[in-house]
Write an enzyme that holds these catalytic residues in place. Structure first.
Site, short mmCIF file in Angstrom:
data_model
loop_
_atom_site.label_atom_id
_atom_site.label_comp_id
_atom_site.label_asym_id
_atom_site.label_seq_id
_atom_site.Cartn_x
_atom_site.Cartn_y
_atom_site.Cartn_z
N ILE A 341 0.82 -1.22 0.00
CA ILE A 341 0.00 0.00 0.00
C ILE A 341 0.85 1.26 0.00
O ILE A 341 0.33 2.37 0.03
CB ILE A 341 -0.95 0.02 1.22
CG1 ILE A 341 -0.16 -0.11 2.53
CG2 ILE A 341 -2.00 -1.07 1.11
CD1 ILE A 341 -1.02 -0.02 3.78
N GLY A 342 2.17 1.12 -0.06
CA GLY A 342 3.02 2.31 -0.11
C GLY A 342 4.49 1.94 -0.02
O GLY A 342 4.86 0.90 0.53
N GLY A 344 8.52 3.85 0.54
CA GLY A 344 9.23 5.07 0.93
C GLY A 344 10.71 4.80 1.11
O GLY A 344 11.22 3.75 0.72
N PHE A 346 12.40 4.12 3.69
CA PHE A 346 12.82 3.13 4.67
C PHE A 346 12.31 1.73 4.34
O PHE A 346 12.65 0.78 5.03
CB PHE A 346 12.32 3.53 6.06
CG PHE A 346 12.78 4.88 6.48
CD1 PHE A 346 14.12 5.14 6.64
CD2 PHE A 346 11.88 5.91 6.69
CE1 PHE A 346 14.57 6.38 7.02
CE2 PHE A 346 12.31 7.16 7.06
CZ PHE A 346 13.66 7.40 7.23
N GLY A 347 11.48 1.59 3.34
CA GLY A 347 10.96 0.29 2.96
C GLY A 347 9.54 0.41 2.46
O GLY A 347 9.00 1.50 2.28
N SER A 348 8.91 -0.74 2.23
CA SER A 348 7.54 -0.79 1.71
C SER A 348 6.58 -1.17 2.82
O SER A 348 6.94 -1.88 3.77
CB SER A 348 7.44 -1.79 0.55
OG SER A 348 8.27 -1.41 -0.52
N THR A 349 5.33 -0.70 2.69
CA THR A 349 4.30 -0.97 3.69
C THR A 349 3.23 -1.85 3.08
O THR A 349 2.80 -1.63 1.93
CB THR A 349 3.68 0.34 4.20
OG1 THR A 349 4.72 1.18 4.71
CG2 THR A 349 2.67 0.07 5.29
N LYS A 363 5.39 -2.44 7.94
CA LYS A 363 6.47 -1.77 7.21
C LYS A 363 7.69 -2.68 7.23
O LYS A 363 8.31 -2.91 8.26
CB LYS A 363 6.80 -0.41 7.81
CG LYS A 363 7.96 0.29 7.08
CD LYS A 363 8.25 1.65 7.64
CE LYS A 363 7.18 2.66 7.23
NZ LYS A 363 7.23 2.97 5.79
N ASP A 459 11.45 13.99 7.60
CA ASP A 459 10.90 13.58 6.30
C ASP A 459 9.39 13.81 6.27
O ASP A 459 8.61 12.94 5.89
CB ASP A 459 11.22 12.12 6.01
CG ASP A 459 11.05 11.76 4.53
OD1 ASP A 459 11.00 12.69 3.71
OD2 ASP A 459 10.96 10.57 4.20
#
Length: 615
Positions: A341-342, A344, A346-349, A363, A459
């Protein structure tokens, strides 16, 4: 007849300028045009510089001060994605490869000496173009210059003969990745305010001059060159540390000079043995710390290997269903894109339905981001204790040498980024927008002032603000920038943060403060009221910059404030509230950090604005 009509048009233009309170400096218009004619512009980067448009302060790359005089010339070449990568190094210019930045648009040719006519110029920034030849001597007489950034060009010339003594206000000198030669001149010592010096990848000759250590404000310095016999480093306080000066040896004909071949062999052998022992010690402590940090010693947790199928996570808050490693893996389809669902820095969620009616957000961190961070478990536990109505809740986490992820409460409303994009097609009231703004501000103020230790987000952006079904905002990813600050990704400026949202002083010097979060919040607020993105594609057609900040500043300067707001918002009003929100967004994104308010002051301002709804 045509001549008379032309004169009439000119007088009309002068009259309109005087009525509007703007003074057009026609000498600077002609100087800018002369500067344009002296260089080649194959990609029409400065096509807005036209003699038919005498408002030079609205031309691309040109910024004027309150007196209408040119104060900044910023025309970066290359691809913006590559430029953001090039800014990512924490020491401003060290160990970075910016050759790919030259694949994009650029200016070409020599700079005209007319550049010396802009007496109030503070910033000269022309990085990653293809400017050739020597820099005009007139540049070194511009006493107002604070920033010279001409990195990544084809500049030649003898650095030794440049006189920097007039540049008393110079703070940044970035001439890296050019073709300069010679020695660093003694006159550079006169630049007492110099904080960043980058002469990397030129043909500068050593040794490093002793006077560099006398420039007390110097925080970032890079003088690496094959011609330097000794390196220059930066100590913990940011001050340059020079290589030791050679001792003066008195002549003594009765003593043997130097070492014999046997002595040199023995010294080298002993040094090699010491280095091997040190390397073994470092490897031993690294492996021991890695095993210790990967051990999950929380409530109901067991060591990762071997897996039993029901390994539990470290849990801070119960969700009504047992959370295990396998239940998360199964609910996310082994972290497949179907459940993502997203993504960024730092990683994916991922969305994970652990059981009917129990859904969480997971996450997944890149394992390399956390390896070598001995305090990972302790830091995560600190974040797990933080509670605020507008902060996403950290439910628990899992940590092993091969897998790391954080579990948060799931918010079905998507991100604020989605909300801004979709509200263009829906009628969203100003009160909803104001409520989101004040609650996000409250969350940041809590992190800055009420947490112990205080937390700087670093951020802040719409994709890191999540919404529930009632459009209540929740700030996510707080605390991760500090926890994972040693890891850089392509979406960050590396300095933690995302290109377009990073405060200028943070991108320049990597010195983080709460005012950097305020700047990012201001960008988010401008996005919220305008339905534009920080680097909206529509800005490429504008004549003054590529960011939402420069776009909004331009419209306010030209008296076109209502064009900032999303369709229908100005008509719905009230105008006093809209203008207050715009002013707040602009003061939060002020170039000088000292001008920006604190987040606590932002909250108080938004509460006063809220009272205007009832008038």
């Amino acid at each position: 007849m045509k001549k008379e009509m032309g004169l009439c048009a000119l007088f009309c233009l002068l009259f309109l300028c005087s009525v509007s309170g703007k003074v057009v400096d026609f000498s600077e218009v002609s100087q800018l045009l002369e500067l344009k004619n002296a260089i080649s512009d194959p990609y029409d980067m400065i096509s807005s510089w036209k003699s038919t448009d005498l408002n030079h302060c609205s031309w691309f790359g040109v910024t004027c001060n309150s007196r209408g005089m040119v104060s900044e010339l910023r025309i970066p070449g290359g691809n913006f994605a590559d430029l953001s990568f090039c800014l990512s190094n924490r020491r401003f210019g060290l160990e970075r490869n910016c050759s790919s930045a030259k694949k994009g648009k650029f200016l070409r040719g020599k700079l005209s000496n007319v550049i010396g006519e802009f007496l109030e110029l503070r910033v000269l920034s022309l990085p990653f173009n293809q400017i050739t030849g020597e820099l005009p001597n007139e540049i070194w007489g511009l006493k107002s210059l604070e920033v010279i950034d001409i990195e990544g060009n084809l500049i030649t010339g003898n650095l030794s003969i440049i006189d920097f003594s007039n540049l008393k206000k110079l703070q940044v000198l970035n001439l890296g990745y050019n073709r300069l030669f010679g020695k660093i001149p003694k006159s550079l010592e006169e630049c007492k305010d110099l904080s960043v010096l980058n002469l990397a990848r030129n043909r500068i000759q050593g040794p490093v001059p002793v006077f560099i250590g006398n420039i007390m404000n110097l925080k970032g310095v890079y003088l690496s060159s094959k011609n330097f016999p000794d390196p220059i480093t930066v100590d913990r306080d940011g001050l340059p540390t020079l290589p030791p000066q050679p001792r003066r040896v008195l002549k003594d004909s009765g003593k043997k000079k130097g070492f014999s071949a046997l002595e040199l062999v023995l010294i080298l052998a002993a040094s090699l043995i010491v280095l091997i022992l040190l390397a073994l010690i470092v490897v031993y402590f690294y492996m021991r710390n890695r095993k210790r940090s990967s051990r999950v010693d929380g409530v109901n947790s067991i060591p990762s290997p071997p897996r039993t199928g029901n390994e539990r996570l470290v849990i801070f808050r119960q969700v009504g269903a047992p959370l295990t490693f396998d239940s998360v893996i199964q609910a996310t389809g082994n972290f497949t894109s179907r459940y993502c669902i997203g993504s960024g820095g730092f990683g994916s969620t991922y969305r994970a339905e652990i059981s009917p009616g129990t859904t969480v957000a997971v996450k997944r961190l890149t394992v390399e981001m956390c390896q070598g961070v001995p305090q990972f478990n302790a830091e995560i536990r600190t974040l797990g204790r933080i509670r605020h109505a507008n902060l996403i809740t950290l439910i628990g986490y899992y940590s092993s040498p091969s897998e790391m992820f954080l579990v948060y409460n799931y918010l079905p409303g998507g991100s604020l980024e989605d909300f801004i994009r979709e509200k263009r097609n829906h009628s969203i009231g100003l009160k909803v927008i104001h409520q989101i703004a004040i609650e996000v501000a409250g969350a940041l103020a809590f992190l800055h002032d009420d947490c112990n230790p205080r937390i700087l987000h670093r951020d802040v952006k719409p994709s890191n603000i999540l919404l529930d079904t009632d459009l209540k905002p929740y700030l996510s990813d707080f605390g991760l920038s500090r926890l994972l600050e040693g890891f850089e990704t392509h979406v960050t400026t590396g300095v933690a943060g995302t290109f377009g949202y990073v405060a200028p002083e943070y991108a320049l010097s990597c010195r983080v403060s709460d005012k950097a979060d305020v700047y990012s919040y201001g960008v988010m607020l401008l996005e919220l009221i305008s339905d534009k993105r920080a680097l909206d594609p529509s800005f490429s057609t504008q004549r003054n910059g590529f960011t939402i900040v420069t776009w909004a500043v331009m419209l306010r300067r030209e008296g076109r404030m209502k064009e900032v707001f999303a369709d229908g918002m100005w008509e719905a009003g009230p105008e006093i509230v809209l203008l207050d929100l715009l002013q707040l967004g602009l003061v939060c994104t002020a170039e000088s950090a000292s001008v920006r308010p604190t987040m606590r002051q932002v909250v108080r301002k938004l509460r006063r604005i809220q009272r205007d709804f009832d008038r």
